[in-house]
Design a protein around this motif. Structure first.
Motif, PDB file in Angstrom:
ATOM      1  N   LEU A 139     -48.425   9.892 -17.754  1.00 46.05           N
ATOM      2  CA  LEU A 139     -48.319   9.398 -18.936  1.00 46.05           C
ATOM      3  C   LEU A 139     -49.561   8.642 -19.604  1.00 46.05           C
ATOM      4  O   LEU A 139     -49.892   9.129 -20.923  1.00 46.05           O
ATOM      5  N   VAL A 140     -50.149   7.859 -18.766  1.00 48.07           N
ATOM      6  CA  VAL A 140     -51.422   7.225 -19.287  1.00 48.07           C
ATOM      7  C   VAL A 140     -52.561   8.067 -19.732  1.00 48.07           C
ATOM      8  O   VAL A 140     -53.053   8.007 -20.706  1.00 48.07           O
TER       9      VAL A 140
ATOM     10  N   LEU B  71     -68.932  13.315 -27.784  1.00 50.88           N
ATOM     11  CA  LEU B  71     -68.845  12.048 -27.486  1.00 50.88           C
ATOM     12  C   LEU B  71     -67.682  11.521 -27.055  1.00 50.88           C
ATOM     13  O   LEU B  71     -67.153  10.847 -26.166  1.00 50.88           O
ATOM     14  N   LEU B  72     -66.693  12.069 -27.991  1.00 48.42           N
ATOM     15  CA  LEU B  72     -65.273  11.546 -27.706  1.00 48.42           C
ATOM     16  C   LEU B  72     -64.719  12.179 -26.662  1.00 48.42           C
ATOM     17  O   LEU B  72     -63.763  11.535 -25.678  1.00 48.42           O
ATOM     18  N   VAL B  73     -65.004  13.639 -26.308  1.00 51.40           N
ATOM     19  CA  VAL B  73     -64.400  14.144 -25.219  1.00 51.40           C
ATOM     20  C   VAL B  73     -64.960  13.512 -23.969  1.00 51.40           C
ATOM     21  O   VAL B  73     -64.057  13.437 -22.798  1.00 51.40           O
TER      22      VAL B  73
ATOM     23  N   LEU C 170     -55.363  10.669 -24.143  1.00 50.70           N
ATOM     24  CA  LEU C 170     -55.653  11.756 -25.172  1.00 50.70           C
ATOM     25  C   LEU C 170     -55.167  11.639 -26.495  1.00 50.70           C
ATOM     26  O   LEU C 170     -55.983  12.017 -27.548  1.00 50.70           O
ATOM     27  N   ALA C 171     -54.010  11.256 -26.514  1.00 48.39           N
ATOM     28  CA  ALA C 171     -53.219  11.271 -28.006  1.00 48.39           C
ATOM     29  C   ALA C 171     -53.764  10.091 -28.695  1.00 48.39           C
ATOM     30  O   ALA C 171     -54.138  10.454 -30.089  1.00 48.39           O
TER      31      ALA C 171
ATOM     32  N   LEU D 139     -56.229  22.845 -20.549  1.00 47.09           N
ATOM     33  CA  LEU D 139     -55.169  21.698 -20.898  1.00 47.09           C
ATOM     34  C   LEU D 139     -55.787  20.363 -21.405  1.00 47.09           C
ATOM     35  O   LEU D 139     -55.151  19.584 -21.963  1.00 47.09           O
ATOM     36  N   MET D 140     -56.971  20.072 -20.795  1.00 47.56           N
ATOM     37  CA  MET D 140     -57.553  18.805 -20.937  1.00 47.56           C
ATOM     38  C   MET D 140     -58.512  18.843 -22.168  1.00 47.56           C
ATOM     39  O   MET D 140     -59.105  17.874 -22.606  1.00 47.56           O
ATOM     40  N   LEU D 141     -58.741  19.900 -22.662  1.00 42.69           N
ATOM     41  CA  LEU D 141     -59.603  20.247 -23.938  1.00 42.69           C
ATOM     42  C   LEU D 141     -58.949  19.504 -25.185  1.00 42.69           C
ATOM     43  O   LEU D 141     -58.139  20.126 -25.632  1.00 42.69           O
TER      44      LEU D 141
END
Lengths: 290, 280
Positions: free
Chosen positions: A215-216, A267-269, A221-222, B111-113
């Motif tokens: 979940l974390v 940078l965000l990734v 990511l979200a 999936l992680m992208l």
């Protein structure tokens, strides 16, 4: 002939994914990497500028404030969601609970609603002058709050929308973890004289650790990609207080500053991957650390 | 914690939570049926019911076009997901072939992208292809997605190999086995995949808002967001109330189809999430 066809079959079955991913995932990804080293504004010619876009972002106050806004949103959302999700899951886990199906449906209903539709409802409900929430506050004698117009409240109000919409999902995920617990474990523990609190910390929490880590990661990511909520409800305001990392990235598109936008997304990734790794490590059960 | 009969306190808590989760939906739908001025004057009461907000909304925004476009994307993109992802999941679950682990690793990595990293180059790719404002642009990216493959693999891995071997002994072709043996067994998983896919495509916003800027191809969510942006421009007098009424009407009408599908199929949907998630 037959053997040969079997050997090819699995590749045929997985080919569609790789075709789609190659054309609309890998190719744009490589292109974005290249673009992040180029200056390309408006109609001008693209030209190679090396690390300029990255340096520009790393020294730009707007970039850091967008990350700061997202970090505050993360703090307002993720810990609360984990605690509330676990609470909700524990309440629902008992097989003898009546109306269990109804409660499950009620909690996850917001998750099914379209975000844009609910964002519109938020505009109306949290309006400073005529909204439902301030109407209720006035009824009990409290003053108006500028939910979406004050920089202090704009982030909590958007966080509330995110929490309202996704906590039911968190409850169901954690419930899945809890249901893997054999009922007898708790009975044995209470026979041994373990208090409910003790049972919760020694049995429940370790068992849902993996679900919590999952979940974390997905909520990190979200949250750092959060876009529709501020885009629809606040348009990034007031005074940039809800310009999240995701919305700031979109600003590069509207400003036709695509090289900087590409650098920003990398940078965000990096940041999101880093945060995900840290949270997985922190939530990993102790005996698995190697 | 133990499996005792739940106490009254637990029911009170659960009921309070349920109210928090359901009330905003109920309030939006019920308010959308009130005269616009009433939404502002008395947000809690429900007196006179009217469809005025819906009439005004239908006159102001092309919501019918939005629904139609969403339906087209849903059918084609959702159809691709439902056909190709179980096939790929089957290959990863039940075949051994060179580079299998490497290829599956690629699926998991994607999936992680984050979607955001792809938006700008995808947009440029679309304009190079001349696909801005087309259905292809809305449908093809993400049409065979990693999550669905991963999840179908988990589902299909649970099928006993003997069942598949029996099909092979009977002389069925490889695709025949998938179609006649595998698909019927995983029907509940497919139903859950259908609900999840419908939800994701129906609610998708970031990519459609970037890829499409003409009204003719806007999906429902994009149509809704343009309506929301009118609000800030209309914060005066009677117009203001009217726009609110329209906002709630549009929001409600967009919410209802999914809520109905969800309530009808909730068992599959929730079991789907339960099965697809990581267990303790």
């Amino acid at each position: 002939m037959r053997l040969r066809s079997i050997r090819l079959t699995p590749y045929v079955f997985i080919a569609p994914f790789f075709v789609v991913f190659g054309a609309f995932g890998l190719y744009p990804l490589i292109y974005a990497l290249q673009l992040s080293f180029m200056r390309w504004r408006g109609g001008s010619e693209a030209r190679w500028v090396g690390l300029d876009n990255y340096l520009y972002l790393l020294t730009s106050p707007e970039f850091w404030s967008s990350l700061g806004n997202s970090a505050v949103m993360w703090l307002l959302i993720v810990p609360i969601q984990i605690v509330a999700g676990l609470g909700g899951a524990v309440l629902l886990a008992n097989a003898k609970l009546r109306l269990r199906g109804f409660f499950r449906v009620a909690f996850i209903a917001p998750f099914v609603t379209p975000l844009v539709a609910m964002a519109q409802v938020w505009i109306v409900v949290f309006d400073q002058d005529y909204g439902l929430i301030n109407y209720l506050l006035n009824m009990v004698g409290l003053p108006d709050v500028g939910w979406l117009t004050s920089t202090a409240w704009s982030k909590p109000t958007l966080a509330l929308l995110f929490l309202w919409k996704t906590t039911g999902f968190a409850i169901i995920i954690l419930l899945a973890g809890l249901q893997a617990v054999p009922g007898g474990v708790y009975e044995a523990a209470s026979l041994d004289g373990a208090s409910r609190w003790r049972q919760f910390w020694s049995i429940t929490v370790p068992l849902v650790r993996r679900s919590m880590a999952f979940l974390v990661v997905i909520q990190t990511l979200a949250v750092f990609q959060m876009f529709a909520e501020p885009f629809v409800v606040t348009e990034g305001g007031p005074y940039g207080s809800t310009t999240t990392a995701g919305l700031y990235l979109y600003d590069h598109i509207t400003a036709s500053d695509l090289g900087t936008g590409a650098a920003n997304s990398f940078l965000l990734v990096l940041l999101v991957f880093g945060l995900s790794l840290v949270s997985v490590r922190m939530l990993r059960p102790k005996d698995e650390v190697s | 914690m133990s499996q005792n009969r739940p106490g009254i306190g637990q029911y009170v808590l659960l009921t309070l939570l349920a109210i928090v989760f359901l009330y905003p939906i109920w309030w939006a739908v019920s308010s959308s049926l009130k005269p616009a001025a009433e939404i502002i004057a008395s947000p809690l009461s429900i007196g006179e019911l009217t469809l005025d907000n819906y009439r005004a909304m239908f006159a102001d925004v092309p919501i019918g076009t939005g629904f139609l476009n969403t339906a087209i994307v849903l059918l084609v993109k959702g159809g691709m997901t439902m056909v190709f992802c179980p096939l790929a999941g089957y290959a990863f679950a039940k075949y051994d072939f060179p580079f299998k682990n490497l290829l599956f690793g690629v699926v998991l990595l994607t999936l992680m992208l984050p979607t955001l990293v792809l938006i700008i180059p995808l947009l440029l790719e679309m304009s190079a292809l001349g696909w801005v404002n087309t259905y292809q642009a809305l449908i093809l990216p993400g049409s065979v997605d990693a999550f669905s493959i991963f999840w179908m693999r988990q589902t299909i891995a649970a099928i006993p190999n003997e069942l598949i071997d029996a099909g092979r002994v009977d002389g069925a072709g490889e695709f025949g086995i998938f179609y006649k043996v595998v698909l019927p067994v995983i029907r509940p998983g497919l139903a859950a995949l259908a609900v999840l896919t419908t939800m994701n495509i129906y609610n998708d916003f970031v990519w459609p808002v970037v890829a499409v800027n003409d009204t003719a191809h806007q999906t429902l969510q994009v149509v809704l967001s343009t309506l929301a942006q009118n609000v800030t421009g209309n914060r005066i007098g009677a117009d203001f109330a009217t726009v609110w009424g329209e906002l709630l009407a549009a929001g409600s009408i967009a919410m209802l189809p999914l809520l109905v599908i969800f309530v009808l199929l909730q068992r599959h949907f929730i079991n789907g999430i339960l099965a697809g998630s990581v267990k303790g």
